[in-house]
Design a protein around this motif. Structure first.
Motif, PDB file in Angstrom:
ATOM      1  N   GLU A  71      35.506   6.256  31.310  1.00 32.71           N
ATOM      2  CA  GLU A  71      34.010   5.461  31.232  1.00 32.71           C
ATOM      3  C   GLU A  71      33.876   3.823  31.685  1.00 32.71           C
ATOM      4  O   GLU A  71      33.574   2.806  31.410  1.00 32.71           O
ATOM      5  N   LEU A  72      36.074   3.296  31.556  1.00 33.02           N
ATOM      6  CA  LEU A  72      35.997   1.936  31.760  1.00 33.02           C
ATOM      7  C   LEU A  72      36.068   1.422  33.352  1.00 33.02           C
ATOM      8  O   LEU A  72      35.609   2.440  34.289  1.00 33.02           O
ATOM      9  N   ILE A  73      36.031   0.091  33.385  1.00 30.04           N
ATOM     10  CA  ILE A  73      36.185  -0.207  34.462  1.00 30.04           C
ATOM     11  C   ILE A  73      37.144   0.330  35.355  1.00 30.04           C
ATOM     12  O   ILE A  73      37.922   0.779  35.334  1.00 30.04           O
ATOM     13  N   SER A  74      36.791   0.053  36.760  1.00 32.48           N
ATOM     14  CA  SER A  74      37.013   1.089  37.731  1.00 32.48           C
ATOM     15  C   SER A  74      36.816   1.357  39.712  1.00 32.48           C
ATOM     16  O   SER A  74      35.663   0.723  39.357  1.00 32.48           O
ATOM     17  N   LEU A  75      37.620   1.540  39.994  1.00 32.61           N
ATOM     18  CA  LEU A  75      37.136   1.344  42.063  1.00 32.61           C
ATOM     19  C   LEU A  75      36.244   2.435  41.927  1.00 32.61           C
ATOM     20  O   LEU A  75      36.520   3.117  42.908  1.00 32.61           O
ATOM     21  N   THR A  76      34.822   2.504  41.334  1.00 38.68           N
ATOM     22  CA  THR A  76      34.348   4.143  41.823  1.00 38.68           C
ATOM     23  C   THR A  76      34.020   3.908  42.899  1.00 38.68           C
ATOM     24  O   THR A  76      33.845   5.142  43.909  1.00 38.68           O
ATOM     25  N   LEU A  77      33.596   3.078  43.730  1.00 42.82           N
ATOM     26  CA  LEU A  77      33.256   3.394  44.863  1.00 42.82           C
ATOM     27  C   LEU A  77      34.007   3.997  46.144  1.00 42.82           C
ATOM     28  O   LEU A  77      33.597   5.387  46.818  1.00 42.82           O
ATOM     29  N   LEU A  78      35.396   3.171  45.675  1.00 39.60           N
ATOM     30  CA  LEU A  78      36.493   4.065  46.417  1.00 39.60           C
ATOM     31  C   LEU A  78      36.866   5.717  46.149  1.00 39.60           C
ATOM     32  O   LEU A  78      37.194   5.969  46.192  1.00 39.60           O
ATOM     33  N   GLU A  79      36.927   5.131  45.080  1.00 40.20           N
ATOM     34  CA  GLU A  79      37.106   6.730  44.000  1.00 40.20           C
ATOM     35  C   GLU A  79      36.629   8.198  44.859  1.00 40.20           C
ATOM     36  O   GLU A  79      37.387   8.948  44.485  1.00 40.20           O
ATOM     37  N   ASP A  80      35.325   8.131  44.470  1.00 35.85           N
ATOM     38  CA  ASP A  80      34.119   8.633  44.961  1.00 35.85           C
ATOM     39  C   ASP A  80      34.276   9.218  45.864  1.00 35.85           C
ATOM     40  O   ASP A  80      33.751   9.886  46.176  1.00 35.85           O
ATOM     41  N   LYS A  81      34.333   8.439  47.029  1.00 42.63           N
ATOM     42  CA  LYS A  81      34.999   8.402  48.416  1.00 42.63           C
ATOM     43  C   LYS A  81      36.119   9.057  49.063  1.00 42.63           C
ATOM     44  O   LYS A  81      35.907  10.187  49.596  1.00 42.63           O
ATOM     45  N   CYS A  82      36.832   9.235  47.962  1.00 44.06           N
ATOM     46  CA  CYS A  82      38.242  10.017  48.124  1.00 44.06           C
ATOM     47  C   CYS A  82      38.165  10.949  47.408  1.00 44.06           C
ATOM     48  O   CYS A  82      38.840  11.891  47.519  1.00 44.06           O
ATOM     49  N   LYS A  83      37.180  11.085  46.067  1.00 45.75           N
ATOM     50  CA  LYS A  83      37.200  12.286  45.458  1.00 45.75           C
ATOM     51  C   LYS A  83      37.220  13.484  46.268  1.00 45.75           C
ATOM     52  O   LYS A  83      37.951  14.901  46.199  1.00 45.75           O
ATOM     53  N   GLU A  84      36.399  13.744  47.017  1.00 44.21           N
ATOM     54  CA  GLU A  84      36.006  15.007  47.815  1.00 44.21           C
ATOM     55  C   GLU A  84      36.336  15.419  49.175  1.00 44.21           C
ATOM     56  O   GLU A  84      37.119  15.701  49.233  1.00 44.21           O
ATOM     57  N   SER A  85      37.016  13.995  50.182  1.00 41.43           N
ATOM     58  CA  SER A  85      37.573  14.458  51.711  1.00 41.43           C
ATOM     59  C   SER A  85      39.155  13.718  51.466  1.00 41.43           C
ATOM     60  O   SER A  85      39.172  14.128  51.881  1.00 41.43           O
ATOM     61  N   LYS A  86      39.360  13.506  50.122  1.00 45.03           N
ATOM     62  CA  LYS A  86      41.215  12.942  50.060  1.00 45.03           C
ATOM     63  C   LYS A  86      41.416  13.395  48.842  1.00 45.03           C
ATOM     64  O   LYS A  86      41.909  11.831  48.053  1.00 45.03           O
ATOM     65  N   PRO A  87      41.614  14.348  47.919  1.00 46.58           N
ATOM     66  CA  PRO A  87      41.444  14.565  46.938  1.00 46.58           C
ATOM     67  C   PRO A  87      43.146  13.858  46.301  1.00 46.58           C
ATOM     68  O   PRO A  87      43.273  13.540  45.585  1.00 46.58           O
ATOM     69  N   LYS A  88      43.405  14.167  48.004  1.00 48.94           N
ATOM     70  CA  LYS A  88      45.155  13.841  47.139  1.00 48.94           C
ATOM     71  C   LYS A  88      45.388  11.781  46.884  1.00 48.94           C
ATOM     72  O   LYS A  88      46.145  11.978  45.971  1.00 48.94           O
ATOM     73  N   VAL A  89      44.370  11.421  47.932  1.00 50.41           N
ATOM     74  CA  VAL A  89      44.249   9.696  47.235  1.00 50.41           C
ATOM     75  C   VAL A  89      43.672   9.786  46.279  1.00 50.41           C
ATOM     76  O   VAL A  89      44.221   8.797  45.615  1.00 50.41           O
ATOM     77  N   TYR A  90      42.945  10.197  45.898  1.00 52.87           N
ATOM     78  CA  TYR A  90      42.503  10.260  44.703  1.00 52.87           C
ATOM     79  C   TYR A  90      43.771  10.551  43.279  1.00 52.87           C
ATOM     80  O   TYR A  90      43.169   9.490  42.781  1.00 52.87           O
ATOM     81  N   GLY A  91      44.021  11.588  43.091  1.00 54.41           N
ATOM     82  CA  GLY A  91      44.675  11.836  42.812  1.00 54.41           C
ATOM     83  C   GLY A  91      46.069  10.779  42.927  1.00 54.41           C
ATOM     84  O   GLY A  91      46.330  10.602  41.261  1.00 54.41           O
ATOM     85  N   ILE A  92      46.874  10.452  43.236  1.00 52.65           N
ATOM     86  CA  ILE A  92      47.706   8.784  43.334  1.00 52.65           C
ATOM     87  C   ILE A  92      46.528   7.823  42.918  1.00 52.65           C
ATOM     88  O   ILE A  92      47.429   7.243  42.129  1.00 52.65           O
ATOM     89  N   LEU A  93      45.793   7.590  43.760  1.00 49.46           N
ATOM     90  CA  LEU A  93      45.058   6.271  42.657  1.00 49.46           C
ATOM     91  C   LEU A  93      44.651   6.606  41.283  1.00 49.46           C
ATOM     92  O   LEU A  93      44.756   5.511  40.151  1.00 49.46           O
ATOM     93  N   LYS A  94      44.552   7.642  40.512  1.00 50.39           N
ATOM     94  CA  LYS A  94      44.048   8.002  39.433  1.00 50.39           C
ATOM     95  C   LYS A  94      45.455   7.901  38.531  1.00 50.39           C
ATOM     96  O   LYS A  94      45.612   7.500  37.502  1.00 50.39           O
TER      97      LYS A  94
END
Length: 164
Positions: free
Chosen positions: A68-91
């Motif tokens: 729940e800390l501040i993060s780049l949710t716009l980018l994360e939400d976009k990548c979470k479904e369409s590019k899970p590996k990119v999301y994993g790298i960001l996290k």
């Protein structure tokens, strides 16, 4: 396990709410005393610092664990479904950075707290041991380091190829 964490989280939220109310009441009484009663309240600085440090660092640890800390949710939400590996790298970058910084600060704070415990250093007005305040930073940052490791391990599914 999820039910236990929810109860702990609920209890911590209650404690943080009480701490917030105390902070507001003490700060308001300081303003009232200084501007209306024309009285100094030197004890308030020590008390406000103590409560503020504990709530900020322990609260940050809880928020970090809950993502729940501040993060780049716009980018994360976009990548979470369409590019899970990119999301994993960001996290993973976020969590590894948090672990590194928190571990470094925790090691330094451990030295500071242990020195303050040995010397008996106390605050100027309320005379409580200074390590009590710094222990809040130490525990909060230590929890962030521990939670970060747990979160990095939990990212495993984003990097393992699923068999069809």
């Amino acid at each position: 396990m999820k039910g236990v964490w929810d109860k702990v989280n609920s209890g911590l939220n209650f404690l943080f709410g009480i701490a917030g109310i105390i902070l507001v009441l003490v700060a308001s009484s300081v303003v009232l005393a200084r501007n209306v009663l024309l009285v100094s309240t030197p004890w308030s600085d020590d008390l406000l610092n103590l409560i503020f440090i504990w709530t900020i660092y322990m609260g940050s640890a809880v928020l970090f664990m809950n993502d729940e800390l501040i993060s780049l949710t716009l980018l994360e939400d976009k990548c979470k479904e369409s590019k899970p590996k990119v999301y994993g790298i960001l996290k993973a970058i976020q969590y590894v950075a948090a672990v590194g910084i928190s571990a470094l600060l925790t090691s330094q704070l451990f030295t500071i707290v242990s020195t303050q415990m040995n010397t008996g250093e106390a605050t100027t007005v309320l005379k409580y041991p200074l390590w009590v305040m710094n222990l809040g930073m130490l525990l909060g940052l230590g929890l962030i380091a521990i939670y970060g490791v747990v979160k990095v391990i939990a990212l495993k599914p984003y990097f393992i190829k699923k068999e069809v």
